[in-house]
Design a protein around this motif. Structure first.
Motif, PDB file in Angstrom:
ATOM      1  N   ILE A 171     -40.690 -29.793 -79.773  1.00  0.00           N
ATOM      2  CA  ILE A 171     -40.065 -30.411 -78.604  1.00  0.00           C
ATOM      3  C   ILE A 171     -38.794 -29.665 -78.223  1.00  0.00           C
ATOM      4  O   ILE A 171     -37.901 -29.481 -79.059  1.00  0.00           O
ATOM      5  CB  ILE A 171     -39.690 -31.883 -78.877  1.00  0.00           C
ATOM      6  N   MET A 172     -38.719 -29.242 -76.966  1.00  0.00           N
ATOM      7  CA  MET A 172     -37.476 -28.673 -76.438  1.00  0.00           C
ATOM      8  C   MET A 172     -36.647 -29.792 -75.818  1.00  0.00           C
ATOM      9  O   MET A 172     -37.145 -30.563 -74.994  1.00  0.00           O
ATOM     10  CB  MET A 172     -37.767 -27.624 -75.367  1.00  0.00           C
ATOM     11  N   VAL A 173     -35.391 -29.894 -76.226  1.00  0.00           N
ATOM     12  CA  VAL A 173     -34.493 -30.916 -75.702  1.00  0.00           C
ATOM     13  C   VAL A 173     -33.601 -30.289 -74.630  1.00  0.00           C
ATOM     14  O   VAL A 173     -32.969 -29.258 -74.865  1.00  0.00           O
ATOM     15  CB  VAL A 173     -33.634 -31.510 -76.833  1.00  0.00           C
ATOM     16  N   ASP A 174     -33.575 -30.903 -73.457  1.00  0.00           N
ATOM     17  CA  ASP A 174     -32.829 -30.331 -72.335  1.00  0.00           C
ATOM     18  C   ASP A 174     -31.349 -30.683 -72.369  1.00  0.00           C
ATOM     19  O   ASP A 174     -30.518 -29.951 -71.845  1.00  0.00           O
ATOM     20  CB  ASP A 174     -33.438 -30.820 -71.018  1.00  0.00           C
ATOM     21  N   THR A 175     -31.012 -31.818 -72.977  1.00  0.00           N
ATOM     22  CA  THR A 175     -29.611 -32.250 -73.063  1.00  0.00           C
ATOM     23  C   THR A 175     -29.315 -32.754 -74.464  1.00  0.00           C
ATOM     24  O   THR A 175     -30.180 -33.363 -75.109  1.00  0.00           O
ATOM     25  CB  THR A 175     -29.311 -33.369 -72.039  1.00  0.00           C
ATOM     26  N   LEU A 176     -28.113 -32.515 -74.937  1.00  0.00           N
ATOM     27  CA  LEU A 176     -27.708 -32.961 -76.271  1.00  0.00           C
ATOM     28  C   LEU A 176     -27.104 -34.365 -76.248  1.00  0.00           C
ATOM     29  O   LEU A 176     -26.810 -34.928 -77.309  1.00  0.00           O
ATOM     30  CB  LEU A 176     -26.695 -31.977 -76.864  1.00  0.00           C
TER      31      LEU A 176
END
Length: 202
Positions: free
Chosen positions: A70-75
């Motif tokens: 999974i790529m996370v766009d925001t932390l």
């Protein structure tokens, strides 16, 4: 949901004990699209006249025959959930990092850090190719199901689907589904995932 990700599994097991074996709770370390696949596999096993205990045993035996990146766009949401510190979130945001997480069994773990969405996609594709060849012994993926999942942005997910099918010649991405809410609320909008699971034994 698997016991490594939620206490709901233990609650279900406890409640099932009241039904003298008539209710079986499957704890096979799956979530979201790979858990959906487990439901379809269970339906196939019903067609093969397997009983509830046999289905449970099979699904738990193949529990690790799946993978999610999974790529996370925001932390922001990882920070809110306590999965990363405020300092790490601030630094990552400053550097515009796109973390890639993985689920290969019980837990959601860090896998890699990318500087761009394009780089994150490449990391996920390479990781899946490596899993096909080394974890599952199936370099061509002929015995694997392949999926895309996302939060919010379906158009980007469909574009990623096309990229995956180009990277895996002859392999069809079977589903493009929203990530389950139990995952999405921890990682936020704009996330993108690739997942696979091994096809059921004939």
């Amino acid at each position: 949901m698997s016991s490594g990700l939620s206490s709901s599994c233990e609650t279900a097991i406890m409640l099932a004990q009241e039904y003298a074996g008539k209710v079986q709770v499957v704890n096979n370390q799956r979530i979201s699209v790979t858990q959906k696949r487990s439901v379809f596999d269970a339906m196939k096993l019903v067609e093969q006249d397997k009983n509830a205990q046999e289905i449970k045993d099979y699904l738990e035996r193949v529990r690790y025959d799946s993978s999610i990146y999974i790529m996370v766009d925001t932390l922001y949401y990882l920070k809110k959930g306590g999965r990363i510190t405020p300092a790490a979130a601030a630094l990552g945001t400053l550097l515009k990092l796109k973390p890639v997480l993985q689920i290969q069994g019980e837990k959601l773990d860090a896998f890699a850090k990318a500087r761009t969405v394009k780089q994150a996609r490449t990391i996920m594709i390479d990781a899946m190719k490596n899993d096909f060849a080394k974890r599952f012994g199936d370099e061509t993926g002929k015995n694997m199901h392949l999926y895309v999942a996302y939060t919010k942005d379906r158009e980007t997910a469909l574009d990623f689907k096309a990229q995956l099918e180009e990277a895996f010649p002859g392999q069809k991405v079977e589903d493009v589904d929203p990530l389950s809410l139990s995952v999405a609320c921890h990682i936020g909008p704009g996330s993108l995932a690739v997942a696979c699971s091994k096809r059921i034994d004939k």
